[in-house]
Enzyme design. Structure first.
Site, PDB file in Angstrom:
ATOM      1  N   SER A 230     -58.214 -60.975 -22.824  1.00  0.00           N
ATOM      2  CA  SER A 230     -57.410 -61.935 -22.065  1.00  0.00           C
ATOM      3  C   SER A 230     -55.950 -61.810 -22.430  1.00  0.00           C
ATOM      4  CB  SER A 230     -57.883 -63.366 -22.339  1.00  0.00           C
ATOM      5  OG  SER A 230     -59.237 -63.543 -21.968  1.00  0.00           O
TER       6      SER A 230
ATOM      7  N   SER B 221     -61.494 -60.459 -18.477  1.00  0.00           N
ATOM      8  CA  SER B 221     -60.129 -60.705 -18.938  1.00  0.00           C
ATOM      9  C   SER B 221     -59.569 -61.944 -18.251  1.00  0.00           C
ATOM     10  CB  SER B 221     -59.239 -59.491 -18.637  1.00  0.00           C
ATOM     11  OG  SER B 221     -57.989 -59.626 -19.275  1.00  0.00           O
TER      12      SER B 221
ATOM     13  N   ASP C 284     -56.570 -63.728 -17.461  1.00  0.00           N
ATOM     14  CA  ASP C 284     -55.140 -63.407 -17.433  1.00  0.00           C
ATOM     15  C   ASP C 284     -54.384 -64.518 -16.706  1.00  0.00           C
ATOM     16  OD1 ASP C 284     -55.806 -60.937 -18.626  1.00  0.00           O
ATOM     17  OD2 ASP C 284     -56.269 -60.110 -16.657  1.00  0.00           O
TER      18      ASP C 284
END
Length: 363
Positions: A234, A272, A274
């Site tokens: 992340s 991830s 983000d």
């Protein structure tokens, strides 16, 4: 356990992103009133974690909100308080970053902080994000306490923030290498006075490290590196600016911040999370910058975030924990590749000089 001294930043080594000038500290704290504080927990074994707090000094009596926006590049993560920022377009708390399973305790601590400083009011919206540092740290211990969060907020200062293996970046890994906290800034000339854009990143995402367009595979630069991919990948990005922008425009800023991850080789994988948070510290009565004049500000965001991401890796140190090792980026090997690719037109920068002032070559 004492951590090694912070390693040089990218710019200290002559790795310069873009052409816009930085602020005096090349940090998010170059935006007037914005402060950064950390609490670091590191036992030298299986606990490498902490808290990072970005504190807008403008929040206080008479002004309890700032224009803000959140952009979710991929929502595999936890950003407590984000939906209210989306709905109302305002930030009303410090932005606090920590480890995945500690985010809820951290949010409760920020709520306590808000209630103590705002005796009036019935509801408050803390904004707290996370990345998963479980590759190197025992996240199930959930070690973050209210005191740790309070200390990070109370310790927030101006100047050059600590970077690398500090605060919420103590146990993070990105692009195959040890990562952490990074920061950078840019100034944008405008009629009536320049505006400043600053970024702070908590880097913990997968992909192939790319520096100024040149790939830096960990298996080639660190042949004995542990290639086990962290369970959670992340990135949290905080962008502050004194440019007068509304929440819609700040949403455009936040999107560019996540786009900048691609420049350093982000994979944007399924796991991830983000996120980018953008806020403005401009006075409410300042005239808004028209959309047609935002292109240079967008460029500043892209460059500042890219350099902050690089700094989050360049300043980090090799860390071992939970049966894994995340290796520091080998500076000399990176510079050799950049020189071979003719991507180092700048002389090395002297840390004793202004971030914008190159050291004179002795040749």
């Amino acid at each position: 356990m004492d951590k090694p001294a912070q390693r040089p930043r990218a710019r200290d080594l002559g790795v310069v992103v873009g052409t816009l000038p930085t602020g005096p500290h090349n940090a998010v704290t170059d935006v007037p009133g914005v402060l950064v504080g950390h609490t670091t927990l590191d036992d030298g074994h299986d606990l490498h974690t902490g808290v990072a707090a970005v504190v807008p000094g403008q929040l206080g009596p008479g002004r309890w909100t700032l224009p803000a926006a959140v952009f979710t590049g991929n929502g595999y993560g936890k950003l407590v308080g984000s939906t209210q920022v989306d709905e109302l377009g305002v930030l009303e708390s410090p932005v606090v970053l920590t480890a995945t399973l500690s985010v809820f305790r951290a949010a409760d601590a920020v709520l306590t902080h808000l209630m103590r400083h705002r005796p009036e009011g019935l509801s408050f919206n803390p904004l707290v994000g996370e990345t998963n540092d479980g590759h190197l740290s025992d996240i199930r211990r959930r070690p973050i306490t209210e005191e740790h969060v309070r200390d990070a907020i109370a310790a927030a200062t101006g100047g050059v923030p600590a970077q690398g293996c500090v605060g919420a970046g103590t146990g993070t890994t990105a692009l195959g290498y040890k990562a952490g906290i990074g920061t950078s800034s840019r100034t944008v000339p405008r009629p009536g006075g320049a505006v400043t854009v600053g970024a702070l990143t908590q880097s913990n995402f997968g992909g192939l490290l790319t520096v100024l367009g040149v790939p830096m595979p960990v298996e080639e630069l660190v042949p004995d590196a542990d290639r086990a991919e962290p369970a959670g990948n992340s990135c949290m990005i905080v962008v502050a600016t004194d440019a007068s922008l509304d929440s819609r425009q700040l949403g455009r800023i936040a999107r560019r911040a996540v786009f900048a991850m691609a420049r350093v080789g982000a994979a944007y994988s399924n796991g991830s999370g983000d996120y980018a948070i953008a806020f403005s510290t401009a006075e409410p009565d300042e005239p808004r910058i028209p959309d047609a004049e935002l292109t240079p500000v967008f460029a500043a965001v892209l460059d500042a975030v890219e350099e902050a991401l690089l700094d989050s890796l360049f300043t980090a140190t090799t860390t071992r924990g939970m049966g894994h090792t995340s290796h520091a980026v080998p500076h000399e090997a990176v510079l050799d590749r950049l020189k071979a690719a003719n991507r180092l037109p700048h002389p090395a920068y002297d840390p004793g000089h202004s971030p914008n002032e190159p050291r004179r070559s002795s040749r």
